[in-house]
Design a protein around this motif. Structure first.
Motif, PDB file in Angstrom:
ATOM      1  N   PRO A 103      10.207 -23.047 -12.407  1.00  0.00           N
ATOM      2  CA  PRO A 103      10.901 -23.025 -13.703  1.00  0.00           C
ATOM      3  C   PRO A 103      12.403 -22.814 -13.538  1.00  0.00           C
ATOM      4  O   PRO A 103      12.891 -22.363 -12.497  1.00  0.00           O
ATOM      5  CB  PRO A 103      10.259 -21.827 -14.423  1.00  0.00           C
ATOM      6  N   GLU A 106      15.262 -17.399 -14.134  1.00  0.00           N
ATOM      7  CA  GLU A 106      14.746 -16.319 -13.302  1.00  0.00           C
ATOM      8  C   GLU A 106      13.222 -16.238 -13.293  1.00  0.00           C
ATOM      9  O   GLU A 106      12.657 -15.289 -12.734  1.00  0.00           O
ATOM     10  CB  GLU A 106      15.311 -14.974 -13.806  1.00  0.00           C
ATOM     11  N   GLN A 107      12.535 -17.187 -13.871  1.00  0.00           N
ATOM     12  CA  GLN A 107      11.082 -17.123 -13.919  1.00  0.00           C
ATOM     13  C   GLN A 107      10.463 -17.406 -12.548  1.00  0.00           C
ATOM     14  O   GLN A 107      11.011 -18.160 -11.747  1.00  0.00           O
ATOM     15  CB  GLN A 107      10.536 -18.134 -14.927  1.00  0.00           C
ATOM     16  N   ASP A 108       9.303 -16.814 -12.317  1.00  0.00           N
ATOM     17  CA  ASP A 108       8.574 -17.045 -11.070  1.00  0.00           C
ATOM     18  C   ASP A 108       7.941 -18.426 -11.063  1.00  0.00           C
ATOM     19  O   ASP A 108       7.637 -19.017 -12.103  1.00  0.00           O
ATOM     20  CB  ASP A 108       7.468 -15.996 -10.900  1.00  0.00           C
ATOM     21  N   SER A 246       2.414 -19.624 -19.719  1.00  0.00           N
ATOM     22  CA  SER A 246       2.613 -20.495 -18.556  1.00  0.00           C
ATOM     23  C   SER A 246       1.874 -21.818 -18.727  1.00  0.00           C
ATOM     24  O   SER A 246       2.382 -22.876 -18.358  1.00  0.00           O
ATOM     25  CB  SER A 246       2.132 -19.796 -17.277  1.00  0.00           C
TER      26      SER A 246
END
Length: 258
Positions: A103, A106-108, A246
């Motif tokens: 993504p 800062e998303q995992d 998600s």
């Protein structure tokens, strides 16, 4: 080097971000496609013959791709800073190929599928994969047009073929058994140098994936694309199910890729 936030940290004692590299140049290496597709086509001889290479060449290329000294990554843009990536996870204790949404911000990373080892998936529908390849072709056209002062407006079927085949191992979909899907896969195979009677290979790739059987895909309330096989992270009822936010993000990004 590619930053894979939330994914790299899973591998103890390995600096994954430092090992990853943009691997698109490797697709022209002799034996690449038989090596890359080997986990989902359970016939090494068939793969080698399709691209006119011997099995020793395929094994040598596989060794290069799977060396723990580096982790090849094939990434495509999904818009807005997000990417879809295929990662050769060359972790000594647990090697496989992972398919991730990376993504924006800062998303995992979000794991869609794993091929090889303890496989997980499928991670993409046929419609999404075909749309992804079409978008890659359009992007290649735009790039060449810009470099040529808008003079070159020809399609880029090779780029389309590369993207289709790189991400095809995580695809399983009942609708991929259609004549239209088979025609597109056959065209991609030929664009990358495969020749001869490709019927059996096409059948493997569209409907006999050695990791995932043909499965139905549908829409949840709200329009999120979901897989109806509970072994997929994109199945809301599965043990490996992604969180609803998600699931929606993945669906939106892959839908927009078409």
């Amino acid at each position: 080097m590619m930053i894979l936030r939330g994914y790299s940290e899973e591998f103890v004692g390995v600096d994954v971000d430092a090992l990853t590299f943009d691997a698109w140049d490797l697709v022209t290496t002799p034996g690449f496609w038989p090596a890359h597709l080997g986990d989902v086509v359970d016939d090494e001889e068939l793969l080698a013959e399709a691209w006119g290479v011997d099995e020793d060449t395929v094994r040598a290329t596989y060794q290069r791709l799977s060396s723990s000294a580096a982790w090849p990554v094939f990434a495509v843009d999904l818009g807005g800073g997000a990417r879809l990536a295929a990662v050769w996870r060359n972790y000594d204790e647990d090697a496989a190929m992972d398919f991730l949404i990376v993504p924006a911000g800062e998303q995992d990373c979000i794991l869609l599928a794993t091929v090889g080892g303890n496989h997980v998936g499928p991670g993409i529908s046929w419609a999404e994969l075909a749309g992804l390849a079409e978008r890659a072709e359009r992007a290649g056209l735009a790039e060449r047009a810009e470099l040529a002062g808008l003079a070159d407006r020809q399609p880029d079927p090779l780029r389309r073929a590369h993207v289709l085949l790189v991400f095809l191992p995580m695809m399983a979909d009942e609708k991929a058994s259609s004549k239209k899907a088979a025609k597109q896969v056959r065209k991609a195979l030929k664009a990358t140098g495969a020749s001869g009677d490709l019927d059996e290979l096409v059948e493997w790739l569209v409907s006999e994936n050695a990791c995932f059987g043909p499965v139905p895909w549908g829409r949840a309330d709200g329009g999120t694309t979901i897989c109806e096989d509970v072994s997929s992270p994109r199945s809301p009822g599965g043990s490996a199910a992604l969180e609803p936010a998600s699931l929606r993000l993945v669906s939106d990004l892959l839908t927009l890729s078409g």
